[in-house]
Scaffold this motif. Structure first.
Motif, PDB file in Angstrom:
ATOM      1  N   LEU A 135       1.104  -1.167   0.036  1.00 12.59           N
ATOM      2  CA  LEU A 135       0.019  -0.005  -0.024  1.00 12.59           C
ATOM      3  C   LEU A 135       0.906   1.201   0.040  1.00 12.59           C
ATOM      4  N   VAL A 136       1.796   1.086   0.748  1.00 10.34           N
ATOM      5  CA  VAL A 136       2.868   2.444   0.877  1.00 10.34           C
ATOM      6  C   VAL A 136       3.362   2.668  -0.658  1.00 10.34           C
ATOM      7  N   GLU A 137       3.910   1.794  -1.391  1.00 13.60           N
ATOM      8  CA  GLU A 137       4.260   1.986  -2.825  1.00 13.60           C
ATOM      9  C   GLU A 137       3.125   2.681  -3.646  1.00 13.60           C
ATOM     10  N   VAL A 138       2.053   1.978  -3.467  1.00 13.97           N
ATOM     11  CA  VAL A 138       0.690   2.700  -4.202  1.00 13.97           C
ATOM     12  C   VAL A 138       0.529   4.050  -3.941  1.00 13.97           C
ATOM     13  N   ALA A 139       0.545   4.469  -2.586  1.00 15.24           N
ATOM     14  CA  ALA A 139       0.242   5.534  -2.222  1.00 15.24           C
ATOM     15  C   ALA A 139       1.442   6.705  -2.553  1.00 15.24           C
ATOM     16  N   ALA A 140       2.884   6.163  -2.518  1.00 14.07           N
ATOM     17  CA  ALA A 140       3.832   7.036  -3.182  1.00 14.07           C
ATOM     18  C   ALA A 140       3.351   7.327  -4.468  1.00 14.07           C
ATOM     19  N   LEU A 141       3.154   6.120  -5.380  1.00 13.96           N
ATOM     20  CA  LEU A 141       2.947   6.366  -6.970  1.00 13.96           C
ATOM     21  C   LEU A 141       1.663   7.359  -7.048  1.00 13.96           C
ATOM     22  N   ALA A 142       0.825   7.184  -6.228  1.00 10.48           N
ATOM     23  CA  ALA A 142      -0.456   8.249  -6.443  1.00 10.48           C
ATOM     24  C   ALA A 142      -0.155   9.657  -5.873  1.00 10.48           C
ATOM     25  N   GLY A 143       0.842   9.826  -4.960  1.00 10.45           N
ATOM     26  CA  GLY A 143       1.237  10.972  -4.565  1.00 10.45           C
ATOM     27  C   GLY A 143       0.158  11.265  -3.417  1.00 10.45           C
ATOM     28  N   VAL A 144      -0.342  10.386  -2.610  1.00  7.92           N
ATOM     29  CA  VAL A 144      -1.043  10.400  -1.326  1.00  7.92           C
ATOM     30  C   VAL A 144      -0.416   9.650  -0.236  1.00  7.92           C
ATOM     31  N   SER A 145      -1.229  10.008   0.938  1.00  7.46           N
ATOM     32  CA  SER A 145      -0.737   9.408   2.032  1.00  7.46           C
ATOM     33  C   SER A 145      -1.191   7.517   1.915  1.00  7.46           C
ATOM     34  N   ARG A 146      -0.477   6.986   2.815  1.00  8.55           N
ATOM     35  CA  ARG A 146      -0.999   5.490   2.949  1.00  8.55           C
ATOM     36  C   ARG A 146      -2.450   5.323   3.527  1.00  8.55           C
ATOM     37  N   SER A 147      -2.665   6.306   4.464  1.00  7.12           N
ATOM     38  CA  SER A 147      -4.227   6.028   4.903  1.00  7.12           C
ATOM     39  C   SER A 147      -5.309   6.302   3.745  1.00  7.12           C
ATOM     40  N   LEU A 148      -4.997   7.467   3.030  1.00  7.81           N
ATOM     41  CA  LEU A 148      -5.822   7.802   2.063  1.00  7.81           C
ATOM     42  C   LEU A 148      -5.964   6.789   1.091  1.00  7.81           C
ATOM     43  N   ALA A 149      -4.751   5.914   0.598  1.00 13.70           N
ATOM     44  CA  ALA A 149      -4.812   4.991  -0.300  1.00 13.70           C
ATOM     45  C   ALA A 149      -5.572   3.848   0.333  1.00 13.70           C
ATOM     46  N   SER A 150      -5.415   3.463   1.591  1.00 17.00           N
ATOM     47  CA  SER A 150      -6.252   2.391   2.189  1.00 17.00           C
ATOM     48  C   SER A 150      -7.615   2.627   2.180  1.00 17.00           C
TER      49      SER A 150
END
Lengths: 344, 344
Positions: free
Chosen positions: A16-31
């Motif tokens: 999830l961290v990598e997804v969040a990084a790529l999307a330019g948002v925080s881990r929590s938001l990605a979750s």
DNA sequence: AGGTAGTCTTGGAACGATCTAAGTCACGGG
DNA sequence: CCCGTGACTTAGATCGTTCCAAGACTACCT
């Protein structure tokens, strides 16, 4: 399948961290986006989903489970090779899905007995258990029932504190006897299932129905295999004159009876009628075409799943229920009017 | 069933921290003791084990998995209700256990097709997959094979980049033909299995063996059900004079043939010999007693498990292997010498 | 302008285990 | 008397998520 998806083909799974990084948002938001929770804006939702797709992200069930303490998985112990169990499984999947649960299976085979299957399933973190035809005694069952919600299929469980769903075997046997009597049969023999689960109740139903019709019960020992049908038919041929109908303990036994009789030149159902029990795939084969007593696999499976899910999703302290389903007589080609010649 | 153990009967599971606290040691030390690692002194070992027993401690598999990235679980996709699959499962469990793996099962049924089964198993974090008789095409199989080690049973997989274990069907069919020819049969018909997996190879083996003996192949279309055996036998009765032996596509088909012939008064094997394929439980029933071609379920399962485990425990980059096992002819009661009368 | 509501976003602390590296302690040699 | 050694033990970081409480920003109301 899933066409293998994009992302690193093997080795490292995206987190999830990598997804969040790529999307330019925080881990929590990605979750939040990933699990479809309300909150995130349309823009971030899209960004995260795009990133997830690009990396081939799949949430790690172990991490999720560790955090949530819910796996939403149901374990099922069954006998592979048993056609009725196959019918049940077929119905268990959609029933579980409707309740939002997944299903994992554990086989009961000689090399992997029931208790091993149960432990394996619990280890793969199922929250509830369906036992299709349990071997365990009441004490073991009770011990299991306190660990997690359990439903037993095909056998009574409420004295052991767990739910059960099963066919009302006495009624099924009675319905079979009723049909035969309607057809004019009076000497009706029952080849029983010995100590098999359910056999005692079928025997009881048969005896009661016979007496209700003012007829003498005639039970011979058997078991739930073709062999016992063959033996029973042999005895019939050896001189049990006057008998015009046989109620077998199950379909396999019935097939043994029919085969042996026919091979000896006896006409089924012209001379002797035969009824099986279970409506297994066997009975439905057109060249066998066995009259038999059916249990509704779909309904059975659904009720068992619902019983477990009900405890899981709230009411933990319901008293155990023993759900009885009415069997249904399926009239096919092995029953007919008692022949005038042999009628006593 | 593990007798439910002591400790809080339901609700809260004991954790390692609580065990450590009760034993008066650190979490790390408790962890070492629990997983039997070398290091801890006899005294602390005993204290921890006592505490664990008292609390009914069971390690949380999710937490373990999250940390270790190894589940030591093998997933198996199979058809419930198929007796041969049941035999395989029976052998899979001990084979997996010897390699230190657990087994979880996913059924392939109409309501839960293969790809769903596969995904469910992967979600329960299995590290390798056994497909007993895959439906997937080569492309899907290849996609799956890059995600995790896969072995297919009963069908070729090496062109899709995955290991496979299967019986050498052409050799089995050839052995059956050889037996019949030895018994004096010359007009031998094959009722094939249509597009079923394996059917093409059995057909090929039959054709080659017939030609090798200087005989004319005689193939009729069928499938792997009793129905097709019934139909084939019907055609035989309708006037395919001269045919003295039938090689069926599988046991179910063979049983349909035998039943229909016998019911029509044809003596099996006196007039016509019949050979099945698979040595399913069906064939072994004494009142059927079918001559058939057996695959070794135990060996098949073991080799498939070992193939997957080998990739898991090291050699990832082996080329895919296609392991062929020799079938074995099991001679029972449906084959005999060609009758002088009908011999052409 | 200041307060407040509302919408969206975020860092940090869990969950329960394992792993690493660093700690303590007793003992014996120099 | 100090130090190295070996046998045990432990604190802290870590795995990949979700949950919580709080933060940022806009917009609206008085």
């Amino acid at each position: 399948m899933t066409s293998s998806g994009p992302g690193p083909p093997n080795g490292h799974r995206a987190t999830l961290v990598e997804v969040a990084a790529l999307a330019g948002v925080s881990r929590s938001l990605a979750s939040l986006v990933i699990r479809g929770a309300p909150g995130p804006s349309a823009a971030s939702r899209e960004a995260v989903l795009r990133a997830a797709a690009e990396l081939g992200y799949r949430p790690d069930p172990a991490a999720k489970l560790l955090r949530e303490h819910r796996s939403r998985v149901l374990g099922v112990v069954f006998d592979p090779g048993d056609p009725f169990h196959a019918d049940l499984l077929e119905a268990v999947y959609p029933a579980a899905e409707r309740c939002g649960y997944e299903v994992v299976l554990g086989a009961r085979v000689p090399t992997h007995p029931e208790h091993r299957a149960v432990e394996g399933l619990i280890r793969s973190r199922c929250e509830g258990l369906l036992l299709v035809g349990a071997e365990a005694d009441a004490v073991q069952l009770r011990g299991l029932g306190v660990r997690l919600p359990v439903a037993v299929i095909g056998r009574r469980g409420d004295e052991a504190g767990v739910d059960s769903v099963r066919a009302a075997d006495p009624r099924g046997a009675a319905a079979a006897v009723d049909l035969l009597v309607d057809l004019g049969h009076r000497r009706i023999r029952h080849v029983d299932g010995g100590r098999h689960p359910g056999a005692a109740e079928r025997r009881r139903g048969y005896r009661a129905a016979m007496r209700r019709h003012g007829l003498d019960p005639d039970v011979v020992k058997g078991d739930h295999t073709e062999e016992s049908g063959v033996r029973a038919a042999g005895r019939l041929l050896d001189g049990a004159e006057g008998i015009t109908a046989v109620l077998a303990g199950n379909d396999r036994c019935a097939v043994g009876v029919v085969d042996t009789l026919r091979r000896a030149g006896v006409d089924v159902p012209g001379d002797i009628s035969v009824i099986g029990y279970d409506d297994s795939r066997l009975a439905r084969l057109t060249h066998i075409d066995l009259t038999t007593v059916a249990q509704d696999a779909e309904q059975t499976a659904r009720l068992a799943v619902e019983a477990v899910v009900e405890r899981l999703d709230g009411d933990v302290d319901l008293p155990p229920r023993d759900i009885l389903l009415n069997p249904r007589l399926v009239i096919r080609g092995t029953t007919g009017p008692a022949s005038a010649l042999r009628r006593t």
